[in-house]
Enzyme design. Sequence first.
Site, PDB file in Angstrom:
ATOM      1  N   GLU A 166       0.806  -1.233   0.000  1.00  0.00           N
ATOM      2  CA  GLU A 166       0.000   0.000   0.000  1.00  0.00           C
ATOM      3  C   GLU A 166       0.832   1.273   0.000  1.00  0.00           C
ATOM      4  O   GLU A 166       0.700   2.133   0.875  1.00  0.00           O
ATOM      5  CB  GLU A 166      -0.966  -0.021   1.202  1.00  0.00           C
ATOM      6  CG  GLU A 166      -1.871  -1.258   1.198  1.00  0.00           C
ATOM      7  CD  GLU A 166      -2.791  -1.361   2.405  1.00  0.00           C
ATOM      8  OE1 GLU A 166      -3.410  -2.440   2.585  1.00  0.00           O
ATOM      9  OE2 GLU A 166      -2.911  -0.371   3.159  1.00  0.00           O
ATOM     10  N   GLU A 272      -5.821 -10.995  -0.982  1.00  0.00           N
ATOM     11  CA  GLU A 272      -6.638 -10.777   0.226  1.00  0.00           C
ATOM     12  C   GLU A 272      -8.121 -10.776  -0.144  1.00  0.00           C
ATOM     13  O   GLU A 272      -8.888  -9.919   0.280  1.00  0.00           O
ATOM     14  CB  GLU A 272      -6.237  -9.452   0.895  1.00  0.00           C
ATOM     15  CG  GLU A 272      -4.749  -9.328   1.203  1.00  0.00           C
ATOM     16  CD  GLU A 272      -4.368  -8.048   1.913  1.00  0.00           C
ATOM     17  OE1 GLU A 272      -3.161  -7.769   1.975  1.00  0.00           O
ATOM     18  OE2 GLU A 272      -5.270  -7.332   2.408  1.00  0.00           O
TER      19      GLU A 272
END
Length: 385
Positions: A166, A272
Site C-alpha cells: 500500500e 486478500e
Amino acid sequence: MFKKIHVLLILVSISFSNCNETKKETSEKTLALDSKATPSLKNSFGEDFLIGAALNTNQIKELDASAAALIEKEFNTITPENDMKWEQIHPNEDAYFFDVADAYVALGQKHDMHIVGHTLLWHSQLAPWMSAVNDSLAMANHIENHINTIVKRYKGNIHSWDVVNEALNEDGTPRASQFYKVMGGESYIEHAFKLAAKADPSAQLIYNDYNLWKPEKRKGVIRIVKNLQDKGIKIDGVGMQAHWSVEGPSIEDIENSIIAYSALGVKVMFTELDVTALPNPWELNGAAVEQSYERYEGDPKMNPYPNGLTAEAKEKIAKRYEAIFNLFLKHKDKISRVTFWGVNDGQSWLNNWPIKGRTNYPLLFDRNFQPKDVYHNVLRLKTNE
Ligand code: G3I
C-alpha cells in the site's frame, strides 16, 4: 554357521518388513490419492493457481481443530493475517518476536504449502518506535536491519514476500508514509526490494495493494514496477488485495488490470480476497470515505443480516464469486495465487470494518467452518469445465 532355518527367518523378516514398507507406502499412496480425490479448493484449482487463506494467531497455533482440518483439506498456500507485521514481529528497535512467525512457517512446512510473508514494509501496524525515526540514513539502516533479519531467518522457507504494501494513494501518486517522508521519496521501495532479493534470491517478491483495479492506481503500480525493472531490481509479482463487494469493482476493470500487470512480465496474485455482503457507508449517497464510521455502529440498516443471509443475498454473493472465479480461470496463465483474507466468516476483519460489530459473510466457509453454498458454486466451475 547360519543354519537353513536362520536364513529362512532372515528372509521372512525381510519380506515382512518389505511388506510392511509396501503396506505403509500403499496406505500413504491411497491417502494421497484419497486426498487428491477429495473435492476441495486446492484439488479443484491445483492445476490453475495456488489457493489459500490468511491465518490469524489462533489458527497458526492450531488452537481450533475444525479450522486446522479445513486449512489442511482446502488450501495449499497460507498468509499470516497479522503476526509478521512490523509492530508484531519487531516491536522494539533491538527486539524481535519470532514465536508466532516460527509456528506459522512450521505449519506451512508440515502441510507442504506455499508460504507467504506479509508484510515487510507497510505504513500501518508499524511499531511505534519507528515514528521517532526522522533521519533518512537511520531509516535506511532500520529497513535494512528489519528485512535482513527476517528474510534471512526464513530463507528458503518463506516462498514469497509482500515486500512493500500500500505505497500508493487512490490517484496513483506516492503515499506520504513514514518511509516516504523520511527518505524523501520512493527510493525506500527500491531499497526494500534490493535487500529482499539479496537476503533470499529464491523468494518471490511482490508489490501488494488494494483497489488496483482503478485505472489511475494501475498507472501508479506500472510506474513502480517499471522503475524497479529499469534499475535491474527483482520484482516477481503484483498482489491485488481484492477486498471487493457484490456491486463492484467491475469484472472489466479487474481484467484490464490483470492484463496490464501481466504485460510487465510479472505474475498477478489475488492476495486478500473477500466479498463483503454488507452495505458500505461510503456507498450511501454523498458519503465520503472517512476514517471512522462510529455513528453507524448498531444501525440495523448497515447490519441487515445479523441472523443469516437472505436467499436473495446468498444468490448475489454466489453469482459474484462465480464471475470472479470465471475471470481467474480465463487468465489462469497470468495468475499464480488466490488467497482469501481469512478462513471463515467469523474471523473476517469485515465484521469490524468499516463499521464495528456487524455480521458479515464475505468468505466461502461459515462460522462453523462448514462450506457455504457459494463454495459449491465455485467448485462447480471446475467440474462443469
Ligand atoms: O493485537 C491486539 C490485541 O492485543 C488487542 O487486545 C486487540 C483489541 O483491539 O487488538 C489487537 O490488534 C488488532 C490486530 O488486528 C490483531 O488482531 C488490531 O486492533 C486490529 O486493527 C488489527 O486489524 C487488522 C488490520 O489489518 C490492521 O490494519 C486485521 O486483523 C487484518 O485483517 C487487516 O489486514 C489488512 C492487510 O494486512 C493489508 N491489507 C488490508 C487488510 C485489511 O485491513
